[in-house]
Design a protein around this motif. Structure first.
Motif, PDB file in Angstrom:
ATOM      1  N   TRP A 183      73.657  46.777  42.072  1.00 23.88           N
ATOM      2  CA  TRP A 183      73.032  47.108  43.364  1.00 23.88           C
ATOM      3  C   TRP A 183      71.518  46.963  43.265  1.00 23.88           C
ATOM      4  O   TRP A 183      70.904  46.270  44.092  1.00 23.88           O
ATOM      5  CB  TRP A 183      73.389  48.534  43.797  1.00 23.88           C
ATOM      6  CG  TRP A 183      72.448  49.052  44.843  1.00 23.88           C
ATOM      7  CD1 TRP A 183      72.406  48.682  46.160  1.00 23.88           C
ATOM      8  CD2 TRP A 183      71.380  49.978  44.651  1.00 23.88           C
ATOM      9  NE1 TRP A 183      71.373  49.336  46.797  1.00 23.88           N
ATOM     10  CE2 TRP A 183      70.734  50.147  45.887  1.00 23.88           C
ATOM     11  CE3 TRP A 183      70.917  50.694  43.550  1.00 23.88           C
ATOM     12  CZ2 TRP A 183      69.642  50.986  46.056  1.00 23.88           C
ATOM     13  CZ3 TRP A 183      69.834  51.533  43.711  1.00 23.88           C
ATOM     14  CH2 TRP A 183      69.202  51.681  44.954  1.00 23.88           C
ATOM     15  N   TYR A 184      70.911  47.602  42.264  1.00 27.07           N
ATOM     16  CA  TYR A 184      69.447  47.559  42.153  1.00 27.07           C
ATOM     17  C   TYR A 184      68.944  46.119  42.000  1.00 27.07           C
ATOM     18  O   TYR A 184      67.925  45.751  42.572  1.00 27.07           O
ATOM     19  CB  TYR A 184      68.960  48.427  40.987  1.00 27.07           C
ATOM     20  CG  TYR A 184      67.460  48.523  40.964  1.00 27.07           C
ATOM     21  CD1 TYR A 184      66.808  49.502  41.694  1.00 27.07           C
ATOM     22  CD2 TYR A 184      66.699  47.607  40.246  1.00 27.07           C
ATOM     23  CE1 TYR A 184      65.416  49.574  41.708  1.00 27.07           C
ATOM     24  CE2 TYR A 184      65.311  47.664  40.257  1.00 27.07           C
ATOM     25  CZ  TYR A 184      64.688  48.649  40.982  1.00 27.07           C
ATOM     26  OH  TYR A 184      63.310  48.707  40.999  1.00 27.07           O
TER      27      TYR A 184
ATOM     28  N   TYR B  52      78.593  47.863  46.618  1.00 27.80           N
ATOM     29  CA  TYR B  52      78.634  48.374  45.244  1.00 27.80           C
ATOM     30  C   TYR B  52      79.239  49.770  45.158  1.00 27.80           C
ATOM     31  O   TYR B  52      79.214  50.393  44.100  1.00 27.80           O
ATOM     32  CB  TYR B  52      77.215  48.350  44.652  1.00 27.80           C
ATOM     33  CG  TYR B  52      76.640  46.958  44.724  1.00 27.80           C
ATOM     34  CD1 TYR B  52      76.980  46.003  43.775  1.00 27.80           C
ATOM     35  CD2 TYR B  52      75.823  46.577  45.783  1.00 27.80           C
ATOM     36  CE1 TYR B  52      76.508  44.700  43.868  1.00 27.80           C
ATOM     37  CE2 TYR B  52      75.337  45.277  45.879  1.00 27.80           C
ATOM     38  CZ  TYR B  52      75.693  44.350  44.918  1.00 27.80           C
ATOM     39  OH  TYR B  52      75.222  43.067  45.012  1.00 27.80           O
TER      40      TYR B  52
ATOM     41  N   GLY C 168      78.147  52.454  46.515  1.00 32.96           N
ATOM     42  CA  GLY C 168      77.122  53.494  46.429  1.00 32.96           C
ATOM     43  C   GLY C 168      77.081  54.349  47.672  1.00 32.96           C
ATOM     44  O   GLY C 168      77.359  53.885  48.776  1.00 32.96           O
TER      45      GLY C 168
ATOM     46  N   THR D  95      72.889  47.704  51.775  1.00 34.31           N
ATOM     47  CA  THR D  95      72.799  47.214  50.395  1.00 34.31           C
ATOM     48  C   THR D  95      73.699  48.013  49.461  1.00 34.31           C
ATOM     49  O   THR D  95      74.125  47.496  48.426  1.00 34.31           O
ATOM     50  CB  THR D  95      71.349  47.260  49.850  1.00 34.31           C
ATOM     51  OG1 THR D  95      70.944  48.616  49.609  1.00 34.31           O
ATOM     52  CG2 THR D  95      70.382  46.565  50.794  1.00 34.31           C
ATOM     53  N   LEU D  96      73.988  49.250  49.807  1.00 32.93           N
ATOM     54  CA  LEU D  96      74.815  50.124  48.958  1.00 32.93           C
ATOM     55  C   LEU D  96      76.308  49.822  49.076  1.00 32.93           C
ATOM     56  O   LEU D  96      77.040  49.872  48.081  1.00 32.93           O
ATOM     57  CB  LEU D  96      74.586  51.591  49.331  1.00 32.93           C
ATOM     58  CG  LEU D  96      73.195  52.156  49.080  1.00 32.93           C
ATOM     59  CD1 LEU D  96      73.061  53.522  49.724  1.00 32.93           C
ATOM     60  CD2 LEU D  96      72.911  52.206  47.600  1.00 32.93           C
TER      61      LEU D  96
ATOM     62  N   SER E  31      70.437  43.399  43.025  1.00 32.75           N
ATOM     63  CA  SER E  31      70.939  42.486  44.054  1.00 32.75           C
ATOM     64  C   SER E  31      69.792  41.919  44.890  1.00 32.75           C
ATOM     65  O   SER E  31      68.783  42.590  45.131  1.00 32.75           O
ATOM     66  CB  SER E  31      71.931  43.203  44.978  1.00 32.75           C
ATOM     67  OG  SER E  31      71.250  44.138  45.810  1.00 32.75           O
TER      68      SER E  31
ATOM     69  N   PHE F 112      77.325  55.993  42.242  1.00 32.51           N
ATOM     70  CA  PHE F 112      78.052  54.728  42.133  1.00 32.51           C
ATOM     71  C   PHE F 112      79.283  54.936  41.255  1.00 32.51           C
ATOM     72  O   PHE F 112      79.285  55.827  40.391  1.00 32.51           O
ATOM     73  CB  PHE F 112      77.169  53.647  41.492  1.00 32.51           C
ATOM     74  CG  PHE F 112      76.025  53.220  42.350  1.00 32.51           C
ATOM     75  CD1 PHE F 112      76.158  52.168  43.238  1.00 32.51           C
ATOM     76  CD2 PHE F 112      74.813  53.884  42.285  1.00 32.51           C
ATOM     77  CE1 PHE F 112      75.102  51.782  44.050  1.00 32.51           C
ATOM     78  CE2 PHE F 112      73.753  53.509  43.082  1.00 32.51           C
ATOM     79  CZ  PHE F 112      73.891  52.454  43.966  1.00 32.51           C
TER      80      PHE F 112
ATOM     81  N   ARG G 171      77.871  48.788  38.427  1.00 38.05           N
ATOM     82  CA  ARG G 171      77.655  48.632  39.870  1.00 38.05           C
ATOM     83  C   ARG G 171      76.303  49.195  40.305  1.00 38.05           C
ATOM     84  O   ARG G 171      75.667  48.658  41.204  1.00 38.05           O
ATOM     85  CB  ARG G 171      78.801  49.239  40.658  1.00 38.05           C
ATOM     86  CG  ARG G 171      80.005  48.300  40.643  1.00 38.05           C
ATOM     87  CD  ARG G 171      81.094  48.785  41.512  1.00 38.05           C
ATOM     88  NE  ARG G 171      82.070  49.429  40.638  1.00 38.05           N
ATOM     89  CZ  ARG G 171      83.281  49.769  41.015  1.00 38.05           C
ATOM     90  NH1 ARG G 171      83.678  49.555  42.258  1.00 38.05           N
ATOM     91  NH2 ARG G 171      84.114  50.319  40.165  1.00 38.05           N
ATOM     92  N   ALA G 172      75.845  50.259  39.648  1.00 38.87           N
ATOM     93  CA  ALA G 172      74.512  50.792  39.963  1.00 38.87           C
ATOM     94  C   ALA G 172      73.444  49.761  39.624  1.00 38.87           C
ATOM     95  O   ALA G 172      72.530  49.503  40.414  1.00 38.87           O
ATOM     96  CB  ALA G 172      74.266  52.091  39.193  1.00 38.87           C
TER      97      ALA G 172
ATOM     98  N   GLU H 108      69.709  41.536  47.993  1.00 38.70           N
ATOM     99  CA  GLU H 108      69.575  42.326  49.217  1.00 38.70           C
ATOM    100  C   GLU H 108      68.681  43.553  48.990  1.00 38.70           C
ATOM    101  O   GLU H 108      67.840  43.880  49.832  1.00 38.70           O
ATOM    102  CB  GLU H 108      70.948  42.759  49.740  1.00 38.70           C
ATOM    103  CG  GLU H 108      71.826  41.613  50.169  1.00 38.70           C
ATOM    104  CD  GLU H 108      72.508  40.882  49.004  1.00 38.70           C
ATOM    105  OE1 GLU H 108      73.035  39.779  49.245  1.00 38.70           O
ATOM    106  OE2 GLU H 108      72.505  41.385  47.852  1.00 38.70           O
ATOM    107  N   TYR H 109      68.899  44.247  47.861  1.00 37.04           N
ATOM    108  CA  TYR H 109      68.060  45.421  47.601  1.00 37.04           C
ATOM    109  C   TYR H 109      66.666  45.009  47.148  1.00 37.04           C
ATOM    110  O   TYR H 109      65.664  45.593  47.582  1.00 37.04           O
ATOM    111  CB  TYR H 109      68.692  46.383  46.593  1.00 37.04           C
ATOM    112  CG  TYR H 109      67.867  47.642  46.493  1.00 37.04           C
ATOM    113  CD1 TYR H 109      67.736  48.485  47.591  1.00 37.04           C
ATOM    114  CD2 TYR H 109      67.163  47.962  45.344  1.00 37.04           C
ATOM    115  CE1 TYR H 109      66.933  49.603  47.545  1.00 37.04           C
ATOM    116  CE2 TYR H 109      66.365  49.089  45.282  1.00 37.04           C
ATOM    117  CZ  TYR H 109      66.249  49.906  46.385  1.00 37.04           C
ATOM    118  OH  TYR H 109      65.439  51.014  46.346  1.00 37.04           O
TER     119      TYR H 109
END
Length: 110
Positions: free
Chosen positions: A72-73, A36, A38, A32-33, A75, A63, A68-69, A77-78
């Motif tokens: 990611w959170y 982005y 990360g 997941t990172l 998203s 990140f 982008r941080a 997927e996360y």
């Protein structure tokens, strides 16, 4: 200091019930990172307490930027793996913007 990392996801986990769901979370989080930019900066290391009290584990993921941080959170997927952690731990999760390489402590006084 890695100047390509300017925002951070910070986790302070006070309690973790290690079991199959936490293992699955750990097996899935890296994927997941990657989209982005990360990467883990602190993960699983025990703190050497010099002042005050500290209990739990500190996790810091860097990140390239705040956008982008956050992406990611947020998203899918996360978001899909958050329950694996949240249902098996107690803690605090933060997203924070970093400061530039030329930052001085007195900058916060402005």
């Amino acid at each position: 200091m890695d100047t390509n990392l300017n925002a951070y996801a910070v986790g302070h986990l006070h309690e973790v019930a290690m079991g199959p769901q936490i293992v699955e979370y750990l097996e899935r989080i890296d994927a997941t990172l990657a989209p982005y930019g990360g990467r883990f900066l602190v993960h699983g290391a025990r703190a050497e307490v010099r002042e005050g009290n500290w209990a739990g584990d500190l996790i810091i993921i860097g990140f390239p930027d705040l956008a982008r941080a956050r992406a990611w959170y947020d998203s899918p997927e996360y978001q899909a793996i958050i329950p694996l952690r949240a249902d098996n731990s107690r803690g605090d999760i933060l997203i924070v913007d970093g400061c530039g390489a030329d930052h001085a402590a007195t900058d916060v006084l402005a």
